[in-house]
Design a protein around this motif. Structure first.
Motif, short mmCIF file in Angstrom:
data_model
loop_
_atom_site.label_atom_id
_atom_site.label_comp_id
_atom_site.label_asym_id
_atom_site.label_seq_id
_atom_site.Cartn_x
_atom_site.Cartn_y
_atom_site.Cartn_z
N THR A 112 9.35 1.36 4.06
CA THR A 112 9.23 0.11 3.53
C THR A 112 8.92 -0.18 2.20
OG1 THR A 112 8.99 -0.48 6.08
CG2 THR A 112 8.01 -1.97 4.45
N LEU A 113 7.68 0.68 2.02
CA LEU A 113 6.95 0.65 0.88
C LEU A 113 8.11 1.05 -0.41
CD1 LEU A 113 3.42 1.74 1.44
CD2 LEU A 113 4.30 -0.43 0.69
N ALA A 114 8.93 2.12 0.02
CA ALA A 114 9.88 2.67 -0.95
C ALA A 114 10.85 1.81 -1.29
CB ALA A 114 10.48 4.07 -0.47
N SER A 115 11.18 0.60 -0.57
CA SER A 115 12.30 -0.25 -0.52
C SER A 115 12.22 -1.17 -2.05
CB SER A 115 12.42 -1.16 0.52
OG SER A 115 11.60 -2.15 0.67
N PRO A 116 13.42 -1.37 -2.43
CA PRO A 116 13.41 -2.29 -3.51
C PRO A 116 12.57 -3.74 -3.16
CG PRO A 116 15.56 -1.15 -3.37
CD PRO A 116 15.03 -0.81 -1.98
N PRO A 117 12.83 -4.24 -1.80
CA PRO A 117 12.15 -5.75 -1.84
C PRO A 117 10.50 -5.37 -1.76
CG PRO A 117 14.09 -5.17 -0.09
CD PRO A 117 13.98 -4.02 -0.93
N ALA A 118 10.23 -4.28 -1.37
CA ALA A 118 8.85 -4.26 -1.37
C ALA A 118 8.27 -4.00 -2.94
CB ALA A 118 8.18 -3.10 -0.56
N ARG A 119 8.94 -3.26 -3.71
CA ARG A 119 8.70 -3.07 -5.13
C ARG A 119 8.75 -4.20 -5.87
NH1 ARG A 119 7.82 1.84 -6.16
NH2 ARG A 119 7.98 1.39 -8.51
N ASN A 120 9.61 -5.02 -5.64
CA ASN A 120 10.01 -6.45 -6.30
C ASN A 120 9.19 -7.51 -5.63
OD1 ASN A 120 11.42 -4.81 -8.10
ND2 ASN A 120 13.12 -4.80 -6.70
N GLY A 121 8.68 -7.56 -4.70
CA GLY A 121 8.31 -8.91 -4.14
C GLY A 121 7.26 -8.34 -2.85
N TRP A 122 6.79 -9.64 -2.35
CA TRP A 122 6.05 -9.32 -1.03
C TRP A 122 6.70 -8.89 0.31
CZ3 TRP A 122 1.51 -7.86 0.56
CH2 TRP A 122 1.24 -8.05 1.64
N VAL A 123 6.27 -7.85 0.96
CA VAL A 123 6.81 -7.63 2.10
C VAL A 123 5.56 -7.35 3.11
CG1 VAL A 123 7.99 -5.72 3.48
CG2 VAL A 123 8.83 -6.48 1.41
N ALA A 124 5.56 -7.93 4.49
CA ALA A 124 4.27 -8.15 5.07
C ALA A 124 4.46 -6.62 5.97
CB ALA A 124 4.55 -9.04 6.12
N PRO A 125 3.15 -6.14 6.42
CA PRO A 125 3.02 -5.14 6.92
C PRO A 125 4.07 -4.73 8.14
CG PRO A 125 0.78 -5.76 6.71
CD PRO A 125 1.79 -6.93 6.38
N ASP A 126 4.52 -3.48 8.37
CA ASP A 126 5.56 -3.40 9.41
C ASP A 126 5.03 -2.20 10.55
OD1 ASP A 126 6.04 -1.32 7.79
OD2 ASP A 126 8.09 -1.34 8.06
N LEU A 127 3.96 -1.73 10.35
CA LEU A 127 3.61 -0.57 11.16
C LEU A 127 2.33 -1.30 12.13
CD1 LEU A 127 4.19 2.33 11.76
CD2 LEU A 127 2.73 3.08 9.91
N ALA A 128 1.34 -1.96 11.27
CA ALA A 128 0.18 -2.46 12.06
C ALA A 128 -0.29 -3.60 11.16
CB ALA A 128 -1.00 -1.39 11.96
N PRO A 129 -0.84 -4.77 11.87
CA PRO A 129 -1.44 -5.69 11.30
C PRO A 129 -2.48 -5.36 10.07
CG PRO A 129 -1.90 -5.96 13.36
CD PRO A 129 -1.02 -4.81 13.28
N PHE A 130 -2.85 -6.33 9.10
CA PHE A 130 -4.01 -6.20 8.26
C PHE A 130 -5.17 -6.56 9.27
CE2 PHE A 130 -1.51 -6.80 4.56
CZ PHE A 130 -1.52 -5.17 3.99
N PRO A 131 -6.32 -6.00 9.17
CA PRO A 131 -7.38 -6.29 9.85
C PRO A 131 -7.85 -7.87 10.11
CG PRO A 131 -8.07 -4.47 8.12
CD PRO A 131 -6.75 -5.18 7.84
N TRP A 132 -7.53 -8.65 9.23
CA TRP A 132 -7.94 -9.80 9.46
C TRP A 132 -6.84 -10.69 10.26
CZ3 TRP A 132 -6.78 -7.56 4.67
CH2 TRP A 132 -5.45 -7.98 4.13
N GLN A 133 -5.54 -9.97 10.08
CA GLN A 133 -4.33 -10.35 11.09
C GLN A 133 -4.65 -10.01 12.41
OE1 GLN A 133 -1.40 -8.35 8.97
NE2 GLN A 133 -0.75 -10.18 7.95
N ASP A 134 -5.23 -8.90 12.61
CA ASP A 134 -5.35 -8.24 13.94
C ASP A 134 -6.43 -9.05 14.70
OD1 ASP A 134 -4.94 -6.44 15.83
OD2 ASP A 134 -6.58 -5.27 15.41
N ALA A 135 -7.65 -9.43 13.88
CA ALA A 135 -8.68 -10.13 14.46
C ALA A 135 -8.15 -11.59 14.75
CB ALA A 135 -9.69 -10.43 13.22
N SER A 136 -7.37 -12.10 14.45
CA SER A 136 -6.81 -13.40 14.74
C SER A 136 -6.03 -13.45 15.94
CB SER A 136 -5.94 -14.02 13.81
OG SER A 136 -4.82 -13.42 13.78
N ARG A 137 -5.74 -12.38 16.65
CA ARG A 137 -5.09 -11.89 17.65
C ARG A 137 -6.06 -11.73 18.85
NH1 ARG A 137 -0.24 -8.57 14.99
NH2 ARG A 137 0.48 -10.10 13.77
N ALA A 138 -7.15 -11.22 18.34
CA ALA A 138 -8.11 -10.53 19.37
C ALA A 138 -8.69 -11.88 20.29
CB ALA A 138 -9.20 -9.84 18.77
N GLY A 139 -9.01 -11.61 21.47
CA GLY A 139 -9.73 -12.73 22.18
C GLY A 139 -9.43 -12.78 23.65
#
Length: 139
Positions: A112-139
């Motif tokens: 994913t990180l090696a892909s042209p879309p990631a090099r040239n623009g924003w691509v969201a994480p595809d393996l695990a969410p960022f900590p603040w994204q994960d925290a919003s799902r906890a509960g």
């Protein structure tokens, strides 16, 4: 908030005043300073734009990576917001994972990180969410 190349240059000069070379630690330091001065949202443009200009100036524009640049700013911004440390050494002492150049591999597949879309623009994480994204799902 508008950010100018001079803003990036001033941050770079501050970071390099005590450094022998611009390595990963200095990159994190620059990002931390930018986040503290202009906030995470504006720092994405300030840091990303500055790195992109620097890479073009050095005749290596392919070294700029849009997703990596934004992801690092957002990670540093997330941790900087936790306590608001006034000293960079204290900040990285509390968040040593930020000094690991491979940190993004916790969140992204290498392909994913090696892909042209990631090099040239924003691509969201595809393996695990960022900590603040994960925290919003906890509960």
């Amino acid at each position: 908030m508008s950010t100018a190349p001079a803003d990036f240059d001033a941050l770079m000069a501050e970071v390099m005043a005590g450094a022998e070379r611009f390595g990963h630690r200095e990159h994190v330091h620059l990002t931390w300073l930018a986040v503290r001065r202009v906030g995470t949202v504006a720092a994405v443009g300030l840091v990303g734009g500055g790195i992109q200009r620097t890479a073009r100036y050095a005749n290596v524009p392919q070294k700029y990576h849009a997703t990596m640049s934004r992801a690092w700013v957002e990670l540093v911004g997330h941790h900087a917001a936790e306590r608001g440390e006034e000293d960079f050494g204290v900040f990285v002492g509390r968040h040593p994972a930020l000094l690991d150049k491979r940190l993004l591999t916790r969140f992204y597949r290498p392909a994913t990180l090696a892909s042209p879309p990631a090099r040239n623009g924003w691509v969201a994480p595809d393996l695990a969410p960022f900590p603040w994204q994960d925290a919003s799902r906890a509960g």
